[in-house]
Structures are given as C-alpha cells and as structure tokens.
Write a protein that holds these residues in place. Structure first.
Motif, mmCIF file in Angstrom:
data_model
loop_
_atom_site.group_PDB
_atom_site.id
_atom_site.type_symbol
_atom_site.label_atom_id
_atom_site.label_comp_id
_atom_site.label_asym_id
_atom_site.label_seq_id
_atom_site.Cartn_x
_atom_site.Cartn_y
_atom_site.Cartn_z
ATOM 1 N N ALA A 327 0.827 -1.209 0.000
ATOM 2 C CA ALA A 327 0.000 0.000 0.000
ATOM 3 C C ALA A 327 0.859 1.256 0.000
ATOM 4 C CB ALA A 327 -0.930 -0.012 1.210
ATOM 5 N N HIS A 328 1.931 1.236 0.776
ATOM 6 C CA HIS A 328 2.814 2.396 0.871
ATOM 7 C C HIS A 328 3.478 2.702 -0.468
ATOM 8 C CE1 HIS A 328 6.788 4.296 1.668
ATOM 9 N NE2 HIS A 328 6.087 5.035 2.506
ATOM 10 N N ALA A 329 3.877 1.671 -1.194
ATOM 11 C CA ALA A 329 4.526 1.897 -2.486
ATOM 12 C C ALA A 329 3.615 2.669 -3.425
ATOM 13 C CB ALA A 329 4.918 0.553 -3.106
ATOM 14 N N VAL A 330 2.321 2.358 -3.402
ATOM 15 C CA VAL A 330 1.379 2.997 -4.322
ATOM 16 C C VAL A 330 1.089 4.434 -3.908
ATOM 17 C CG1 VAL A 330 -0.947 2.909 -5.267
ATOM 18 C CG2 VAL A 330 0.350 0.788 -4.965
ATOM 19 N N PHE A 331 0.665 4.644 -2.646
ATOM 20 C CA PHE A 331 0.245 6.001 -2.283
ATOM 21 C C PHE A 331 1.422 6.962 -2.133
ATOM 22 C CE2 PHE A 331 -0.015 4.059 2.140
ATOM 23 C CZ PHE A 331 1.023 4.770 2.730
ATOM 24 N N LYS A 332 2.602 6.468 -1.738
ATOM 25 C CA LYS A 332 3.711 7.395 -1.571
ATOM 26 C C LYS A 332 4.274 7.853 -2.926
ATOM 27 C CE LYS A 332 4.704 8.794 1.674
ATOM 28 N NZ LYS A 332 5.566 8.600 2.812
ATOM 29 N N ALA A 333 4.305 6.949 -3.914
ATOM 30 C CA ALA A 333 4.747 7.373 -5.251
ATOM 31 C C ALA A 333 3.815 8.440 -5.811
ATOM 32 C CB ALA A 333 4.794 6.162 -6.189
ATOM 33 N N ALA A 334 2.502 8.252 -5.635
ATOM 34 C CA ALA A 334 1.532 9.232 -6.142
ATOM 35 C C ALA A 334 1.688 10.575 -5.441
ATOM 36 C CB ALA A 334 0.122 8.684 -5.959
ATOM 37 N N LEU A 335 1.885 10.573 -4.140
ATOM 38 C CA LEU A 335 2.008 11.825 -3.398
ATOM 39 C C LEU A 335 3.254 12.605 -3.805
ATOM 40 C CD1 LEU A 335 0.858 10.664 0.153
ATOM 41 C CD2 LEU A 335 -0.285 12.329 -1.314
ATOM 42 N N PHE A 336 4.364 11.924 -3.974
ATOM 43 C CA PHE A 336 5.569 12.623 -4.404
ATOM 44 C C PHE A 336 5.407 13.198 -5.808
ATOM 45 C CE2 PHE A 336 8.033 10.740 -0.912
ATOM 46 C CZ PHE A 336 8.856 11.807 -0.599
ATOM 47 N N MET A 337 4.725 12.469 -6.663
ATOM 48 C CA MET A 337 4.500 12.997 -8.007
ATOM 49 C C MET A 337 3.609 14.234 -7.976
ATOM 50 S SD MET A 337 4.085 9.526 -10.271
ATOM 51 C CE MET A 337 5.463 8.408 -10.519
ATOM 52 N N VAL A 338 2.628 14.256 -7.089
ATOM 53 C CA VAL A 338 1.786 15.446 -6.947
ATOM 54 C C VAL A 338 2.628 16.632 -6.490
ATOM 55 C CG1 VAL A 338 -0.059 16.473 -5.569
ATOM 56 C CG2 VAL A 338 -0.375 14.216 -6.590
ATOM 57 N N VAL A 339 3.480 16.420 -5.505
ATOM 58 C CA VAL A 339 4.326 17.512 -5.015
ATOM 59 C C VAL A 339 5.278 17.984 -6.107
ATOM 60 C CG1 VAL A 339 6.151 18.102 -3.378
ATOM 61 C CG2 VAL A 339 4.159 16.838 -2.606
ATOM 62 N N VAL A 363 -7.001 17.694 -10.720
ATOM 63 C CA VAL A 363 -6.543 16.296 -10.798
ATOM 64 C C VAL A 363 -5.528 16.011 -9.701
ATOM 65 C CG1 VAL A 363 -5.389 14.584 -12.230
ATOM 66 C CG2 VAL A 363 -6.989 16.195 -13.271
ATOM 67 N N ALA A 364 -4.572 16.914 -9.531
ATOM 68 C CA ALA A 364 -3.584 16.738 -8.465
ATOM 69 C C ALA A 364 -4.267 16.715 -7.103
ATOM 70 C CB ALA A 364 -2.547 17.859 -8.522
ATOM 71 N N PHE A 365 -5.289 17.551 -6.933
ATOM 72 C CA PHE A 365 -6.031 17.560 -5.673
ATOM 73 C C PHE A 365 -6.711 16.215 -5.422
ATOM 74 C CE2 PHE A 365 -10.275 18.449 -3.696
ATOM 75 C CZ PHE A 365 -9.795 18.625 -2.404
ATOM 76 N N GLY A 366 -7.360 15.661 -6.450
ATOM 77 C CA GLY A 366 -8.001 14.360 -6.284
ATOM 78 C C GLY A 366 -7.012 13.254 -5.959
ATOM 79 N N VAL A 367 -5.880 13.270 -6.654
ATOM 80 C CA VAL A 367 -4.850 12.262 -6.392
ATOM 81 C C VAL A 367 -4.310 12.395 -4.975
ATOM 82 C CG1 VAL A 367 -2.554 11.459 -7.046
ATOM 83 C CG2 VAL A 367 -4.202 12.075 -8.806
ATOM 84 N N ALA A 368 -4.058 13.616 -4.548
ATOM 85 C CA ALA A 368 -3.530 13.843 -3.210
ATOM 86 C C ALA A 368 -4.521 13.401 -2.142
ATOM 87 C CB ALA A 368 -3.174 15.317 -3.030
ATOM 88 N N VAL A 369 -5.803 13.651 -2.351
ATOM 89 C CA VAL A 369 -6.818 13.244 -1.368
ATOM 90 C C VAL A 369 -6.882 11.724 -1.272
ATOM 91 C CG1 VAL A 369 -9.284 13.197 -0.890
ATOM 92 C CG2 VAL A 369 -8.190 15.344 -1.551
ATOM 93 N N MET A 445 2.901 14.084 -16.464
ATOM 94 C CA MET A 445 2.907 14.108 -15.013
ATOM 95 C C MET A 445 1.503 13.851 -14.456
ATOM 96 S SD MET A 445 5.343 17.459 -14.498
ATOM 97 C CE MET A 445 5.503 17.265 -12.729
ATOM 98 N N THR A 446 0.508 14.504 -15.036
ATOM 99 C CA THR A 446 -0.856 14.408 -14.516
ATOM 100 C C THR A 446 -1.424 13.005 -14.678
ATOM 101 O OG1 THR A 446 -1.205 16.733 -15.080
ATOM 102 C CG2 THR A 446 -3.156 15.393 -14.674
ATOM 103 N N VAL A 447 -1.229 12.418 -15.853
ATOM 104 C CA VAL A 447 -1.802 11.095 -16.119
ATOM 105 C C VAL A 447 -1.187 10.040 -15.208
ATOM 106 C CG1 VAL A 447 -1.980 9.263 -17.843
ATOM 107 C CG2 VAL A 447 -2.437 11.631 -18.492
ATOM 108 N N VAL A 448 0.135 10.041 -15.088
ATOM 109 C CA VAL A 448 0.803 9.013 -14.278
ATOM 110 C C VAL A 448 0.401 9.124 -12.809
ATOM 111 C CG1 VAL A 448 3.039 8.200 -13.453
ATOM 112 C CG2 VAL A 448 2.741 8.795 -15.851
ATOM 113 N N SER A 449 0.446 10.328 -12.255
ATOM 114 C CA SER A 449 0.056 10.477 -10.848
ATOM 115 C C SER A 449 -1.423 10.129 -10.656
ATOM 116 C CB SER A 449 0.335 11.903 -10.372
ATOM 117 O OG SER A 449 -0.416 12.846 -11.128
ATOM 118 N N GLY A 450 -2.265 10.447 -11.656
ATOM 119 C CA GLY A 450 -3.677 10.100 -11.546
ATOM 120 C C GLY A 450 -3.902 8.599 -11.492
#
Length: 772
Positions: A327-339, A363-369, A445-450
């Motif tokens: 779980a950490h691998a998925v959400f932490k990669a997405a959060l760093f990409m948003v930042v 989109v970044a907001f949705g991914v971050a949430v 950037m947007t598509v991958v983090s999404g």
C-alpha cells in the motif's frame, strides 16, 4: 524450474542503461521512453509469474570451487516485489519525461543512472544467495548516490549525496560482516536454505543485519540521510521512497527473519528501532513546512512501522508488514509525483506559500486526497485495510509486547493522520495567496500520478486479489501468515474502533497544526554526519599526500621493510637439519654467478652495463632450472630474459648513458633494501622447505598439461590454459604500460623539438646582431 529470462531482464536493464548513456540522440527526453522498456518488460513477466505461482530459479557460477555464484529466485514474494519495483519504475520514467523541460542538461545521464538503479533493486529483490544480495545492495548505494547528486553543481545536493553514501556504504560493510558470520555458521549461502542460527554467532549476525537494514531503510539513528536526499529531482524521490532503496532494508529483514528471528537481540532491537523511528519520523513530518520534506519524514515513520511489525515474528504481523509495504509503495509514489507537479507549476513547495490549488489543479487535488487518505488509513482505500491488519496484529500479542507495539502503532498512526491533514489543507484548501501563479499542466505528469492515485481505490475494490498476492508473499517469510486476509469491512471490532479513534484524534491535531509555521531544524545527527564526511575527506587527502608521494625508491623501501617484517614469523619455522646447501656443484657455480652479477648491478655506473648484468642474473637462473631438471621452465626463462635484455638495450638508446649520480647515503639505502628483501625471501623459502605440507602436484600438472592443455611444456600450458585469464590480464597491463612509456617518450621528444624551434630563431637573431 530454471528460467534464464530472469538474467536476461537484468542484463536488459543494465545494457539499455549503457546504450542510453552512450547515445547522443537519446540524450533528451527520448531517453526516458527508451529506458522505460526494460521495466515494462519486467512488469509483464512479473504479472505472468504471479499468475502462474511457480517457483523459478536462475544462476551463473562464478567460482565453482568456492561455491560462489550469482543466483536468483522468483517466488510469490520476489515476484510481488519485482512487480512493485518495475511497475512503479515505468510510471517514474513516464513522469520524468514530463517533469524535465526539453532543454534540461544531463537527461541521458539521469535516465541511464535511474535505469541502473532500477536494475540494481530488481537484482536485490530477486537474489537467492547472500552474496548476490550483497552485490546488488552495494549497487543501489552507488546508483542512489549518483541520483541524489545529479545536480552536482549544487552544494546542497553534493552534501546530501555524500551523507547518503557514507551511511549506506558503512551499513554495507556491517552487512558484509554479518553475512560472513551467518554463512560461516550455517554453511550455506542460499537464502532459501538458511537454517536458524543461535548462540553468540546468531546474535552477532542478527545485530549486524539489523544495523545494515537500519542504514538502508533510514531507521533511527541512521535516518538523517533520507530527508536530505530530497535534494534529488522529484522522480528520484518518488522512486526512492516508494519502491526502491529504502525498501531494501525491509526486504533484508524479511528474507533473513527465518534464520535470525529466534536470536535474543532480534525482537527487542528490531521492534524498538522500528517504533522509535515511527514516532520520530512522524514528529519530524509535523515540524516541516516543505511539502516534499513532510512526505520524506512520513516515509521514515512508515518504514519504522514495517520494521516493527517484521520484528514481532508472528504470522499476522508479517502479513500486515507486507500489506503495508504494498500500500505504501502505491500512495507514496503518487504523493511525491503530486508535489513534484506542484513544484514545477508553481515554483514552490512551501505550504505557507501555497493554498487554493484544489481549483487550479483539480486532478492533483483528487490524487492527493485519495493517496493521502490511504496513507492515513481511512476507508475505503487500500491503506485502511493494511493498517487494520497492523492493529489486529498488535492486539493478538500478549503481555508487555502487546502494550508496547499497540502504543507505538496508535501513537505513530495518530501523528500520521495529523501530518497528512496538515499537508492536504496547507496545499489545497482556502484561497491562493497573492502572487501565486499556476503554469499549464503537463499531461505526462498528470496522467501518471492520476493512475497511481486511483490504484489505492482500485486496490480496495480488488482487495481479494491483493490479499491473495500479499498472503502468498508473506508465507515465504512466515508460514503462519497463511491464515490471514485483508478485509473490506472488518466489522465492529476492537481494531476498527481503535482505527476510527486514530483518525478522529489525528484530524483534530492536524487542524490545530495546519497553518502553524513549526521550526524545521536539520535532522538530528545531520551535522555530525556532515562533519564526519568532511574529516574523512581531509584525512584521505593528507594520508594520500604522505603515502602516494610519487617516489618510486620510497615505495621500494617501504615494500622492503614490510617484507622483512613479514618474514619474521617464518624464522622460527626453519629446520636446519632438513635443509641442504646444494644438490650438485653446478648449483654452487651458477649461484655464485647470480650473486656476483647482483652485486655488480649495485656498482655499475651506466645503464647498458646494468642491463647486461640483469641479463646475466636471468640466464644464470635459467641454468639453475636446467640443473634442477626443469627444461621447460628454463626455456621460458631464456625467452623472457632475451626479450627483456633486447628491450632494455633498444630502449636505453633514447636515454643517457650513465645513471644519475647518487650520494653515499642513498647507495647505502639501496643496499640495505636489497639485503632486507633477500633475507625475507630466503627465510620464507627456507621455512617452506622445512615444513612440507604434502607432495607437490607435479604428476597432476604433467597429466593435465598433456590431456587438457595439449602440450608437453608444463609452464607454457599453465600460463596459457590453467591461468589464462591471469596471463591475459598481465599482457593487458604490460601493453598499457608500453603504450604509456612510448607516449611519454614521444611527448618528451616533441617538447624538445618545440624547444629547439623556439630557441633557433632567437639564436639566429643574436648571431645576426653580433655580425652587424
């Protein structure tokens, strides 16, 4: 079942990395598309392996006699880890193509290094021998150093890279010591065949392994390198924190737990370090104002939770640790990409300078949430199911272990919710500050983090599939994990009530701290580590200046003294009764020639005479070989001596006739060196002749020379067949030296010619002036 595709996938990673590095047309953002191919192939193979559920092995023997081999194994755990490394690697490469501008410098170098980093991590997770694991362990340290220091002109990046290398490389040395102790006690180097090791040996190995894992996975007190590594570009941070490097220590603890989990230091040390890291990392995240550093300190905290659960050694805790890792691998990669996207589009990561981005970056907001709530353990997301498993694992323990682990997990989780909410509200809530401008988005950037943001939700929807893969991987570590599963709805249990209380308490704390500008000091111990790096570099320069002073006579004198000291233990082993002065009068005559020629070499004043004297020594030694009954060795000696003498004579034509004149003191020093070396060699040979340990392998060499080498000259067969690689290496060295000598001589002649050309006009002008 053996499958060579494992090795080919690794070779593809490193091979493509070399091609990208060497190819000028691929030096731009195209490099990321090329570099993404090997991880994409690996992801497909990993999915196939997970679906098949078979166990595959591959190995390449290095030194058969020593049992050294490069060995790999694909099973439920390593296939899952390989999918995480390769899958997120593909996402990072695509993201990097959007992150960097088209005119950025060094993109080919960056892409190649990132791909080598990915291949190193794959080799580590697939390793089936302790030495294979160690080699790739060190490779991740080196490649991460290069990635963190990618902006080498930036002093901050250089310091962060040196700090990371110092800590992780030191941990690698400790790991090497632990693996030597472990394999020495167990007798096997295969990870799957290691047996439980107890006693003092097991305790030493366990402590060494835990220290090494702590350096790699940023556990207290070795955590200081990870926040500093945020000086690297964000694609590196996303990959480093989610799927690679920091997970290496977790994997090390996981694969060695069956062998070391029952040792005395294991449980208190691993659990203690893990809980301390979880709490300290969460506190550090609350004290940061840089969004990237908030996530970095959060990684430190969550790694501590995984370490603590692995240290418990119970089936449920192991299952929970693997669940949280996924779980950490998925959400932490997405959060760093948003930042990273926020940094690129706004030019800042400071939460005090941000706000209101939910409107301009939806989109970044949705991914971050989605990713942030998964990190906080809020349903219905994958992080919630994984955290529930961790709380249930703590509740299943008894006595003091239950109280300590539960208090640590609850306390750390409350702080996790708090810094997550502080991050989300500080960056996205409210209205945008005056002067904050948001540049147009970049689709890559947007598509991958999404996609990664949705993965936390999709993982919860497909929780049965995820649970099956996690359970199969956890069983590799602890067979008792077979009984557990991830639940979408655990019911109104004690664990669920604790989980909701954690969310509520963390939300209140986060609301209180959302706009508070907390002091963000450097990581505890960072100054000490940086001071150690500085002292080490200064000491290295001073030592190198003294030892590597460039004086060949000084090196020879040092070697002679060392040889003389090394010969001291041999003196007591000499048995005079077993030694004979000579076997025939011819040996006396030839020995006298050798001795006389050697003495003459110290007295002869010119170079040609020295070359002839050296040849006399060599030819006399060849005569000794003939007397001793070794015509093949004598023939080789004669050929070598002839070539050397001829080479000396040819080369001396370009040098002065006489040697430079030395004072009496230096002549005495040279004689002393000769005497010391002679005594040392004579003592060693006399001791060896006095204490024979067995019959010489003369007959075996004769048979091997004829049957295997196809020759009757044993020496030549040994040189060209039995030790062919050594001989080839020596030839390369000699050729390199010859090329260097010729180049220096030619450069010297060119310089002399240029000097003459400069002097000639001046001389002609002076003569003209005199004549006039």
């Amino acid at each position: 079942m053996s499958d060579s595709s494992i090795i080919w996938l690794l070779l593809a990673s490193f091979g493509v990395a070399v091609l990208v590095l060497a190819s000028r047309p691929w030096s731009g953002r195209t490099a990321f598309a090329i570099a993404a191919v090997p991880p994409a192939l690996t992801s497909v193979c990993s999915i196939v392996w997970l679906a098949a559920g078979d166990s595959l092995t591959a190995s390449v023997t290095w030194v058969e006699g020593l049992g050294l081999e490069v060995a790999f194994r694909i099973d439920a755990l390593t296939a899952l880890l390989g999918l995480i490394v390769a899958g997120i690697g593909v996402a990072v490469f695509v993201y990097a193509a959007g992150y960097f501008s088209s005119g950025a410098a060094g993109l080919g170098r960056f892409a190649a290094t990132l791909l080598a980093f990915s291949g190193s991590m794959l080799g580590l997770v697939w390793a089936d021998s302790v030495w294979t694991l160690f080699v790739f362990w060190e490779m991740t340290s080196v490649t991460s150093f290069l990635l963190v220091g990618h902006k080498y002109a930036d002093p901050t990046a250089r310091i962060a890279a040196r700090r990371a290398l110092l800590i992780t490389a030191a941990g690698g040395l400790v790991l090497l010591a632990g693996l030597l102790v472990l394999t020495g006690a167990d007798g096997s180097a295969r990870l799957g065949a290691l047996q439980p090791v107890g006693g003092t040996t097991g305790a030493v190995a366990a402590v060494s392994v835990v220290v090494a894992a702590a350096t790699k996975s940023a556990q207290v007190p070795f955590h200081v390198w990870l926040p500093g590594a945020m000086a690297a570009p964000t694609p590196v941070s996303a990959y480093l924190h989610s799927a690679t490097m920091v997970k290496a220590g977790i994997i090390l603890l996981a694969v060695l737990q069956p062998a070391l989990g029952d040792t005395g230091p294991w449980l208190p040390l691993v659990v203690g370090v893990g809980l301390a890291t979880m709490l300290w990392g969460a506190i550090g995240a609350l004290r940061q104002t840089d969004a990237k550093l908030i996530l970095a300190w959060g990684t430190v905290s969550q790694l501590g939770l995984m370490v603590a659960l692995l240290g418990v050694g119970e089936g449920k805790a192991t299952f929970a640790a693997v669940s949280i890792l996924v779980a950490h691998a998925v959400f932490k990669a997405a959060l760093f990409m948003v930042v990273g996207e926020i940094d690129v589009r706004t030019g800042t990561r400071e939460i005090a300078e941000l706000g209101g981005l939910w409107r301009s970056m939806p989109v970044a907001f949705g991914v971050a949430v989605l990713s942030g709530l998964s990190m906080a353990g809020v349903p219905p997301l994958l992080g919630f199911a994984a955290k529930e498993a961790g709380i249930e694992a703590a509740l299943q323990l008894g006595g003091a272990e239950r109280a300590v682990l539960l208090a640590g997990v609850v306390g750390g989780s409350v702080l996790t919710v708090a810094y997550t909410l502080r991050f989300l509200l500080g960056v996205f809530a409210g209205t945008a500050p005056d002067g904050l401008t948001v540049a147009p988005g970049r689709p890559a950037m947007t598509v991958v983090s999404g996609l990664l943001g949705l993965a936390s939700l999709v993982g919860f929807v497909l929780l049965g599939v995820v649970s099956d893969r996690v359970r199969a991987g956890a069983v590799r570590i602890d067979p008792a994990a077979e009984a557990y599963t991830l639940l979408r709805w655990p019911g109104l249990t004690t664990a669920f009530a604790i989980s909701m209380a954690i969310v509520a308490a963390g939300a209140v704390l986060g609301l209180v701290l959302v706009r508070r500008d907390s002091a963000a000091p450097r990581p505890l111990g960072a100054d000490a580590v940086d001071a150690m790096v500085t002292v080490t570099l200064r000491s290295a320069r001073r030592v190198a200046g003294v030892v590597q002073h460039g004086s060949l006579p000084g090196y020879v004198l040092t070697a002679a003294v060392v040889a003389a000291l090394a010969a001291v233990p041999f003196v007591t082993e000499i048995d005079v009764d077993t030694l004979r002065p000579w076997d025939s009068p011819a040996q006396v005559v030839l020995g006298a020639i050798v001795l006389g020629a050697a003495i003459a070499l110290t007295l002869v004043p010119n170079r040609l005479g020295a070359a002839l004297g050296l040849g006399a020594v060599g030819f006399a030694v060849a005569g000794l070989f003939v007397v001793q009954g070794s015509p093949d060795l004598a023939l080789t000696q004669l050929l070598v001596e002839t070539v050397i003498v001829v080479g000396f004579v040819v080369g001396l034509g370009h040098l002065g006739r006489d040697f430079p004149r030395f004072g009496l003191l230096w002549r005495q020093v040279r004689i002393a060196v000769s005497v010391l070396v002679g005594i040392a060699v004579a003592a060693a040979l006399a001791a060896a002749g006095s204490r024979p340990t067995g019959a010489p392998p003369r007959q075996a060499l004769v048979e091997e020379s004829v049957e295997t080498g196809g020759g009757n000259n044993i020496v030549n067969v040994v040189l060209t067949d039995i030790r062919a690689l050594d001989t080839w290496g020596e030839i390369i060295v000699l050729v390199a030296v010859a090329v260097g000598v010729v180049s220096l001589a030619r450069a010297g002649r060119d310089e002399q010619a240029a000097q003459r050309d400069r002097v000639a006009p001046e001389t002609e002008r002076e003569l003209t002036e005199v004549a006039s």
